[in-house]
Scaffold this active site. Sequence first.
Site, PDB file in Angstrom:
ATOM      1  CG  HIS A 260      -1.932   0.988   1.388  1.00 27.99           C
ATOM      2  ND1 HIS A 260      -3.212   0.593   0.541  1.00 27.99           N
ATOM      3  CD2 HIS A 260      -2.373   2.270   1.782  1.00 27.99           C
ATOM      4  CE1 HIS A 260      -4.058   1.754   0.667  1.00 27.99           C
ATOM      5  NE2 HIS A 260      -3.502   2.711   1.621  1.00 27.99           N
TER       6      HIS A 260
ATOM      7  CG  ASP B 206      -1.273   5.686   2.464  1.00 29.54           C
ATOM      8  OD1 ASP B 206      -2.286   5.617   1.971  1.00 29.54           O
ATOM      9  OD2 ASP B 206      -0.831   5.012   3.293  1.00 29.54           O
TER      10      ASP B 206
ATOM     11  N   GLY C 203      -0.450   5.565  12.271  1.00 30.08           N
ATOM     12  CA  GLY C 203      -0.309   5.436  13.917  1.00 30.08           C
ATOM     13  C   GLY C 203      -1.538   5.782  14.696  1.00 30.08           C
TER      14      GLY C 203
ATOM     15  CG  ASP D 190      -5.392   2.753   5.085  1.00 30.26           C
ATOM     16  OD1 ASP D 190      -4.584   2.523   6.073  1.00 30.26           O
ATOM     17  OD2 ASP D 190      -5.223   3.676   4.238  1.00 30.26           O
TER      18      ASP D 190
ATOM     19  N   GLY E  16      -5.392   1.535  11.743  1.00 33.98           N
ATOM     20  CA  GLY E  16      -5.349   0.990  12.922  1.00 33.98           C
ATOM     21  C   GLY E  16      -5.750  -0.546  13.010  1.00 33.98           C
TER      22      GLY E  16
END
Length: 225
Positions: free
Chosen positions: A40, A42, A155, A182, A184
Site C-alpha cells: 500500500h 499513500d 499510527g 485502512d 489501525g
Amino acid sequence: MSWRDWVRTVEIEPSLYAADFSRLGEQIGTLLRAGVRIFHFDVGDGHFVPPVTIGPIVLKWISPMILEHEGAIDCHLMVENPERHFEAIREAGGSSVTFHYEACDDPQAIAELAREQGLGVGLAFNPETSPEDAASVADGFDLVLCMSIHPGYSGQQFMPEAIGRVRTMRGLLPPDVFVQVDGGVGPENVRELYRSGASLLVAGTSIFGREDLPRAYRRLVQALA
C-alpha cells in the site's frame, strides 16, 4: 495482471507510509521474502489531507523490486483532483489507484480515466461518509476502501464503528468488488474485519512498528485463521 490475480482470498497489505525510509528497499525485500503480495502506497498532497507524503519519485525506485516478484503496488491517493496524478503513477510503476469519494464530483468519470492508463481502480470513503453513498457510485470499481481512521497520518487508533461499516458495505457491493480497510488494523481486529467482509487489510504500524517485520506480517496472517 488485475486485482483478481493479486488477491489470494485475503491479503495483508503493508503500508509503506509507516516504513523506515532510510531502509525502505531493505524492508520491502524482507517482506517480499516473507510472502507479501501487495504493498500500500499513500500519496498525500497537503490539501485533501494535511501532510505531504510520498509520490512518483519514490515509487519509481521501489516498483521494479516489487513488480519483479509479481507483486502489486496499491496507490492510495489522498489528494484533490486525483486524475492529475494517474499518468505519473502509471509511469512510475503503480498497479492501481484508489481515490476518495469526497475528492471528486463524478467518481465514474475519474475511474474511466484511470482505466485508460491501464490502472486498477478503487474508491475510498472517509468515516463521515455513509457506506450507502459510496456504494451508490461504486459500479465498475475493483475495490472500495473503508477508512477506519481519518486519512492523512499513520499510527492512529482504529475506529471500532468501522466494523459495522465494512459489513454494510459488503452487503451493498457485488461479490466481485473487494472491500478494503485502512487505519489501525492489527492482530486484535483483523479477523473480525475479515469476517465482516473485508479481504484487503492495510497494516502500517502493526508491521513497521515491530522490530521483526516478517514475524509481524505472519502474526497478522495467522490471526485470520
